[in-house]
Design an enzyme around this catalytic site. Structure first.
Site, PDB file in Angstrom:
ATOM      1  N   LYS A 253      43.854  46.850  34.968  1.00 20.10           N
ATOM      2  CA  LYS A 253      44.151  45.551  34.346  1.00 20.10           C
ATOM      3  C   LYS A 253      44.959  45.823  33.082  1.00 20.10           C
ATOM      4  O   LYS A 253      44.455  46.394  32.112  1.00 20.10           O
ATOM      5  CB  LYS A 253      42.878  44.784  33.999  1.00 20.10           C
ATOM      6  CG  LYS A 253      43.172  43.400  33.435  1.00 20.10           C
ATOM      7  CD  LYS A 253      41.900  42.639  33.139  1.00 20.10           C
ATOM      8  CE  LYS A 253      42.163  41.173  32.829  1.00 20.10           C
ATOM      9  NZ  LYS A 253      43.066  40.935  31.712  1.00 20.10           N
ATOM     10  N   ARG A 419      40.493  29.704  40.247  1.00 18.97           N
ATOM     11  CA  ARG A 419      39.738  30.797  39.624  1.00 18.97           C
ATOM     12  C   ARG A 419      38.490  30.996  40.458  1.00 18.97           C
ATOM     13  O   ARG A 419      37.597  30.161  40.460  1.00 18.97           O
ATOM     14  CB  ARG A 419      39.358  30.418  38.189  1.00 18.97           C
ATOM     15  CG  ARG A 419      38.723  31.554  37.397  1.00 18.97           C
ATOM     16  CD  ARG A 419      38.206  31.092  36.051  1.00 18.97           C
ATOM     17  NE  ARG A 419      39.233  30.646  35.127  1.00 18.97           N
ATOM     18  CZ  ARG A 419      40.045  31.468  34.457  1.00 18.97           C
ATOM     19  NH1 ARG A 419      39.935  32.764  34.613  1.00 18.97           N
ATOM     20  NH2 ARG A 419      40.956  30.992  33.644  1.00 18.97           N
TER      21      ARG A 419
HETATM   22  P1  AMP Z   1      42.722  37.007  31.628  1.00 20.94           P
HETATM   23  O1  AMP Z   1      44.044  36.662  30.990  1.00 20.94           O
HETATM   24  O2  AMP Z   1      41.814  37.801  30.733  1.00 20.94           O
HETATM   25  O3  AMP Z   1      42.069  35.805  32.270  1.00 20.94           O
HETATM   26  O4  AMP Z   1      43.019  38.030  32.851  1.00 20.94           O
HETATM   27  C1  AMP Z   1      43.840  37.703  33.915  1.00 20.94           C
HETATM   28  C2  AMP Z   1      45.230  38.262  33.683  1.00 20.94           C
HETATM   29  O5  AMP Z   1      45.257  39.669  33.760  1.00 20.94           O
HETATM   30  C3  AMP Z   1      46.227  37.857  34.738  1.00 20.94           C
HETATM   31  O6  AMP Z   1      46.694  36.552  34.549  1.00 20.94           O
HETATM   32  C4  AMP Z   1      47.322  38.891  34.548  1.00 20.94           C
HETATM   33  O7  AMP Z   1      48.223  38.465  33.540  1.00 20.94           O
HETATM   34  C5  AMP Z   1      46.587  40.095  33.989  1.00 20.94           C
HETATM   35  N1  AMP Z   1      46.580  41.281  34.880  1.00 20.94           N
HETATM   36  C6  AMP Z   1      46.721  42.552  34.455  1.00 20.94           C
HETATM   37  N2  AMP Z   1      46.648  43.409  35.479  1.00 20.94           N
HETATM   38  C7  AMP Z   1      46.470  42.702  36.603  1.00 20.94           C
HETATM   39  C8  AMP Z   1      46.311  43.024  37.976  1.00 20.94           C
HETATM   40  N3  AMP Z   1      46.305  44.279  38.415  1.00 20.94           N
HETATM   41  N4  AMP Z   1      46.136  42.002  38.861  1.00 20.94           N
HETATM   42  C9  AMP Z   1      46.116  40.712  38.429  1.00 20.94           C
HETATM   43  N5  AMP Z   1      46.260  40.349  37.136  1.00 20.94           N
HETATM   44  C10 AMP Z   1      46.427  41.317  36.219  1.00 20.94           C
END
Ligand code: AMP
Length: 584
Positions: A253, A419
């Site tokens: 991530k 989500r």
């Molecule tokens: P959050 O912003 O904390 O809700 O986390 C989700 C976000 O993580 C997504 O919208 C992407 O921008 C980011 N992200 C980073 N790495 C990945 C991945 N391998 N797959 C999907 N999303 C990712």
């Protein structure tokens, strides 16, 4: 044809209510009497735009220009108008007052129609170059000349972007379902179409001209951004693996910016997670795809800035510098980027969202796995089926400068805008005390004291409930703000001030010095989630009369401009963190 006066009257009625049910009812009445051929225009105007997010243009109208036009039309001096504006705070409201005194000849007046207003606003948005300011002012003066004081009020709120009715997309979707199908249940079909096409004006037109069956046919298409699939959060690897039924893919991530890239032939466009077109921010990514043969696709990835010498990931803020157009060349050299692809939504003319994640990843590897460009890669991925494997991969991710892991169910399809537990985010910190951050939206403020006189002191923050489409209060925050950040934030907030609490905000009996339109999201850390009778997030869920509150909330310095208000941390997520904290 529809008179603009009719729309202005509805806006006036809408402004007097704070109830979402009443707003929906006003919308239904308005939509029912709107001629079919302008229903899209009405929808965009209600949203304060000229088209869907990804193609709506800014009007580029300055307050000074409007003051000048008002002065020409009313005969009051610009100074007088400016003084009144300083006192009242909104030029639409100023026009409403001024024009009472206006001696007008109705002889030459044309009636202002919705079509005329919309089309003129489009012309204003398309005017650029030398002489454009004059031309824009003439357009506004001419519309003002043909309007009554009530029309002038809402006309100016529209052109200046200060019409704040508090109507969210979900409320519009409810109203569309009720107006054209008579049944709120059909809203899931509309919501699905919206997640794929992000264009409520177009959906409204299709629905009004045809039926709900036609809306069902709306499909993904190139250069129209899809609303991104989102992840749930898990406390630890055990919980995540349980939710994944014992086996899944784990991916790094990465803490960058999510981009959706569309390509066909020479046309390449990039969109953010809130569907904004950011193609000009990343000329090198456009070139990279232009140089490749792979064509006719929509991919998603996380773009991250890297240190040009050691290639290590840089913090998310380094990407923010891309916003300044004239500095792009410079920024490209100082902060080069790496694109990590993680999904494929459309390929060779086919919607691939129905395929399983396993198949989508295989296609992604076929399409981009062999590209020899060191600025493009597929996100690191591995299959995991034990807690130990997750932990090992997590350590590797953290060593590589990532935030944590994303776990993905290999059998899941791509659910636009949803989500769900098909994607789970896992950060190392979740398992300890709450060092994980929350993304909370600013709802109101108290004025500052001492060093902060003239600025905002404490900001009231809120969480979001998608089912209720409502923002609930959760804390006031006053720490973590550097002076320059606070000044910049105050300037932005000044433009979002509303004269009473926003209709989509549930604040209980709390009173604030000012209320804002929910728009700006701050990243907040806290030591603990507690129960409090003051705030409304999750009120009565745990204990009658009590909601959740944050203990020692602190701003991390990160304004989440990449998130829309509806991406705010949800009440359910807060409940989750609260329950997990009890288990510790
Ligand atoms: P959050 O912003 O904390 O809700 O986390 C989700 C976000 O993580 C997504 O919208 C992407 O921008 C980011 N992200 C980073 N790495 C990945 C991945 N391998 N797959 C999907 N999303 C990712």
């Amino acid at each position: 044809m529809m008179l603009f006066l009719e729309l202005a009257q509805t806006f006036k009625e809408m402004e007097t209510t704070s109830s979402r049910i009443a707003l929906t009812q006003f919308l239904v009445e308005l939509l029912k009497k709107t001629p079919v051929d302008i229903i899209d225009k009405i929808i965009y105007l209600i949203q304060g735009k000229l088209g869907p997010d990804h193609s709506s243009k800014e009007l580029g109208i300055a307050e000074k220009m409007v003051i000048r036009s008002l002065s020409i039309v009313t005969g009051n001096s610009s100074n007088e108008i400016q003084l009144l504006y300083n006192r009242i705070g909104d030029l639409g409201d100023v026009a409403y007052r001024l024009r009472y005194n206006r001696v007008q000849s109705t002889l030459f007046q044309e009636h202002l129609t919705v079509e005329k207003v919309f089309d003129t606003m489009v012309k204003i948005a398309n005017t650029s170059g030398t002489g454009s300011l004059d031309l824009k002012r003439r357009y506004i003066t001419s519309m003002l000349n043909n309007s009554s004081n009530l029309e002038a009020k809402y006309l100016l709120k529209l052109v200046l972007g200060t019409l704040r009715l508090g109507i969210a997309n979900y409320t519009l979707i409810d109203a569309l379902a009720l107006s054209f199908t008579g049944d709120k249940k059909n809203k899931s079909i509309l919501e699905n179409a919206f997640n794929l096409s992000s264009d409520l004006g177009n959906i409204a037109r299709i629905l009004a001209k045809g039926s709900i069956k036609d809306v069902q046919l709306i499909a993904v298409s190139l250069f129209v951004p899809v609303r991104p699939m989102l992840a749930e959060r898990a406390r630890d690897s055990r919980e995540a693996l349980n939710k994944m039924k014992g086996e899944c893919f784990a991916e790094f991530k990465i803490d960058g910016e999510r981009v959706q890239i569309h390509k066909k032939g020479n046309q390449i466009e990039l969109f953010t997670r809130s569907l904004e077109n950011i193609t000009p921010h990343f000329p090198e990514i456009v070139k990279m795809f232009a140089d490749e043969n792979t064509d006719n696709f929509i991919v998603e990835g996380e773009v991250v800035a890297i240190n040009s010498t050691n290639l290590k990931y840089l913090p998310f803020q380094s990407l923010m510098k891309r916003k300044r157009k004239h500095e792009i060349q410079d920024v490209m050299e100082k902060y080069p980027v790496l694109l990590n692809l993680f999904d494929l939504l459309y390929y060779n003319g086919q919607d691939t969202m129905e395929l399983s994640f396993f198949e989508r990843r295989r296609l992604l590897e076929d399409a981009f796995g062999n590209i020899k460009n060191d600025r493009l890669k597929l996100v690191d991925q591995t299959k995991v089926s034990t807690i130990d494997e997750i932990e090992k991969f997590m350590t590797k991710a953290l060593e590589n400068g990532c935030e944590g892991l994303m776990l993905k169910d290999p059998s899941s399809r791509y659910r636009a805008g949803a989500r769900e537990w098909a994607w789970i985010k896992l950060k190392r910190e979740y398992s300890g005390t709450i060092t994980d951050s929350l993304d909370l939206v600013i709802l109101g403020a108290l004025y500052g004291k001492g060093r902060r006189v003239g600025k905002y002191g404490a900001l009231l923050l809120g969480s979001y409930s998608k089912t209720e489409d409502t923002f609930y209060t959760i804390c006031k925050v006053g720490t973590g703000f550097k002076d320059d950040v606070l000044t910049a934030l105050s300037n932005r907030l000044n433009k979002l001030v509303i004269h009473k609490k926003h209709p989509r905000v549930e604040a209980g009996a709390l009173s604030m010095d000012v209320w804002f339109e929910p728009n700006i999201i701050l990243e907040i850390v806290t030591s603990e989630i507690t129960l409090s009778p003051v705030y409304t997030t999750g009120r009565n869920l745990i204990k009658p009369g009590y909601g959740f509150a944050l203990r020692f909330p602190k701003f991390t310095g990160n304004v989440r401009d990449d998130k829309a208000p509806e991406d705010t941390t949800t009440v359910d997520e807060v409940l989750n963190i609260y329950s997990n904290q009890l288990k510790q």
